[in-house]
Design a protein around this motif. Sequence first.
Motif, PDB file in Angstrom:
ATOM      1  N   ILE A 217       6.517  12.110  -3.668  1.00 28.17           N
ATOM      2  CA  ILE A 217       6.878  11.535  -2.372  1.00 28.17           C
ATOM      3  C   ILE A 217       5.655  10.892  -1.751  1.00 28.17           C
ATOM      4  O   ILE A 217       4.527  11.349  -1.985  1.00 28.17           O
ATOM      5  N   GLY A 218       5.873   9.853  -0.982  1.00 28.35           N
ATOM      6  CA  GLY A 218       4.753   9.241  -0.294  1.00 28.35           C
ATOM      7  C   GLY A 218       5.056   7.836   0.152  1.00 28.35           C
ATOM      8  O   GLY A 218       6.212   7.487   0.401  1.00 28.35           O
ATOM      9  N   TYR A 219       3.997   7.025   0.230  1.00 29.91           N
ATOM     10  CA  TYR A 219       4.173   5.663   0.721  1.00 29.91           C
ATOM     11  C   TYR A 219       3.091   4.740   0.173  1.00 29.91           C
ATOM     12  O   TYR A 219       2.035   5.172  -0.279  1.00 29.91           O
ATOM     13  N   THR A 220       3.418   3.455   0.252  1.00 28.94           N
ATOM     14  CA  THR A 220       2.518   2.391  -0.151  1.00 28.94           C
ATOM     15  C   THR A 220       2.154   1.578   1.083  1.00 28.94           C
ATOM     16  O   THR A 220       3.042   1.202   1.863  1.00 28.94           O
ATOM     17  N   VAL A 221       0.888   1.328   1.280  1.00 28.30           N
ATOM     18  CA  VAL A 221       0.434   0.501   2.397  1.00 28.30           C
ATOM     19  C   VAL A 221       0.730  -0.958   2.051  1.00 28.30           C
ATOM     20  O   VAL A 221       0.261  -1.461   1.035  1.00 28.30           O
ATOM     21  N   VAL A 222       1.540  -1.608   2.888  1.00 28.97           N
ATOM     22  CA  VAL A 222       1.877  -3.018   2.655  1.00 28.97           C
ATOM     23  C   VAL A 222       1.078  -3.952   3.568  1.00 28.97           C
ATOM     24  O   VAL A 222       0.962  -5.134   3.285  1.00 28.97           O
ATOM     25  N   ASP A 223       0.526  -3.405   4.661  1.00 28.64           N
ATOM     26  CA  ASP A 223      -0.326  -4.186   5.554  1.00 28.64           C
ATOM     27  C   ASP A 223      -1.163  -3.226   6.383  1.00 28.64           C
ATOM     28  O   ASP A 223      -0.741  -2.099   6.664  1.00 28.64           O
TER      29      ASP A 223
ATOM     30  N   THR B 294      -2.872  -3.436   9.955  1.00 34.39           N
ATOM     31  CA  THR B 294      -2.987  -4.251  11.164  1.00 34.39           C
ATOM     32  C   THR B 294      -3.955  -3.595  12.150  1.00 34.39           C
ATOM     33  O   THR B 294      -4.310  -2.419  11.998  1.00 34.39           O
ATOM     34  N   PRO B 295      -4.336  -4.310  13.196  1.00 37.87           N
ATOM     35  CA  PRO B 295      -5.214  -3.713  14.210  1.00 37.87           C
ATOM     36  C   PRO B 295      -4.600  -2.491  14.910  1.00 37.87           C
ATOM     37  O   PRO B 295      -5.340  -1.662  15.450  1.00 37.87           O
ATOM     38  N   ILE B 296      -3.275  -2.352  14.884  1.00 40.05           N
ATOM     39  CA  ILE B 296      -2.663  -1.187  15.542  1.00 40.05           C
ATOM     40  C   ILE B 296      -2.253  -0.101  14.565  1.00 40.05           C
ATOM     41  O   ILE B 296      -1.707   0.923  14.961  1.00 40.05           O
ATOM     42  N   GLY B 297      -2.514  -0.308  13.287  1.00 43.99           N
ATOM     43  CA  GLY B 297      -2.205   0.725  12.299  1.00 43.99           C
ATOM     44  C   GLY B 297      -1.567   0.161  11.044  1.00 43.99           C
ATOM     45  O   GLY B 297      -1.218  -1.021  10.972  1.00 43.99           O
ATOM     46  N   LYS B 298      -1.423   1.039  10.075  1.00 36.84           N
ATOM     47  CA  LYS B 298      -0.879   0.651   8.777  1.00 36.84           C
ATOM     48  C   LYS B 298       0.638   0.487   8.832  1.00 36.84           C
ATOM     49  O   LYS B 298       1.321   1.242   9.522  1.00 36.84           O
ATOM     50  N   ILE B 299       1.123  -0.482   8.088  1.00 38.37           N
ATOM     51  CA  ILE B 299       2.550  -0.669   7.851  1.00 38.37           C
ATOM     52  C   ILE B 299       2.777  -0.157   6.426  1.00 38.37           C
ATOM     53  O   ILE B 299       2.117  -0.624   5.490  1.00 38.37           O
ATOM     54  N   VAL B 300       3.691   0.791   6.269  1.00 37.66           N
ATOM     55  CA  VAL B 300       3.878   1.403   4.950  1.00 37.66           C
ATOM     56  C   VAL B 300       5.349   1.432   4.568  1.00 37.66           C
ATOM     57  O   VAL B 300       6.234   1.413   5.421  1.00 37.66           O
ATOM     58  N   HIS B 301       5.582   1.481   3.254  1.00 35.38           N
ATOM     59  CA  HIS B 301       6.937   1.639   2.726  1.00 35.38           C
ATOM     60  C   HIS B 301       6.981   2.963   1.965  1.00 35.38           C
ATOM     61  O   HIS B 301       6.201   3.173   1.038  1.00 35.38           O
ATOM     62  N   ALA B 302       7.874   3.835   2.397  1.00 31.41           N
ATOM     63  CA  ALA B 302       7.955   5.185   1.839  1.00 31.41           C
ATOM     64  C   ALA B 302       8.994   5.282   0.730  1.00 31.41           C
ATOM     65  O   ALA B 302       9.940   4.486   0.667  1.00 31.41           O
ATOM     66  N   GLY B 303       8.798   6.265  -0.111  1.00 29.24           N
ATOM     67  CA  GLY B 303       9.754   6.524  -1.174  1.00 29.24           C
ATOM     68  C   GLY B 303       9.617   7.948  -1.694  1.00 29.24           C
ATOM     69  O   GLY B 303       8.630   8.628  -1.414  1.00 29.24           O
ATOM     70  N   TYR B 304      10.612   8.365  -2.447  1.00 35.27           N
ATOM     71  CA  TYR B 304      10.626   9.718  -2.998  1.00 35.27           C
ATOM     72  C   TYR B 304      11.557   9.757  -4.182  1.00 35.27           C
ATOM     73  O   TYR B 304      12.521   9.004  -4.265  1.00 35.27           O
TER      74      TYR B 304
END
Length: 184
Positions: free
Chosen positions: A82-88, A90-100
Amino acid sequence: MIPAMTTDRLILREYNDADIDDYFRLKSDKETMYYLQDIQLFSKEEADADFAKILVDMISEDRKFYFFHIELKETHEQVGSIGYTVVDNTPIGKIVHAGYFIYPKFWSKGYVTEAFKRVLEYAFTENDVYRVTAGCLAENIGSEKVMVKCGLIKEVEHLDWEWHDGRMKTRLEYRLLKNEWQGQ
């Protein structure tokens, strides 16, 4: 290295060199990977190459993959990943896509919900994540239930979005923003 995370029944930990066989067994299991055929592995050589990339990424300053080995606390038996991949970033934080993905023998026991809640906590409190997205094919009711139980919000339903198992299938996309998670 991220310290192991625990829940009532599970340990979520970083992968290590000794996990290569478990990693290959999990990602090559046809039933486990039914909805994730694009990342399914078919040979030990593929697994070795994929796993080597994961280990290198774990020590990278610009780390992209945050996937954790899930095991039972009591027996240390592998449940899944389980976890996530960082896709971007940004200055306000990471955008991630999760999966399991977990072995079928562990389906419908609440393990993924338990693990995903802990991963979301880590993401939002310790890893500067701002937005989490996750998705599944509409027929994957169990996966959608996990997202809903973990507080994710349905954003879109893509009709006939993906060719899978010989026909077009509808895909659902969910999201959770840090402030939405904090408000739950």
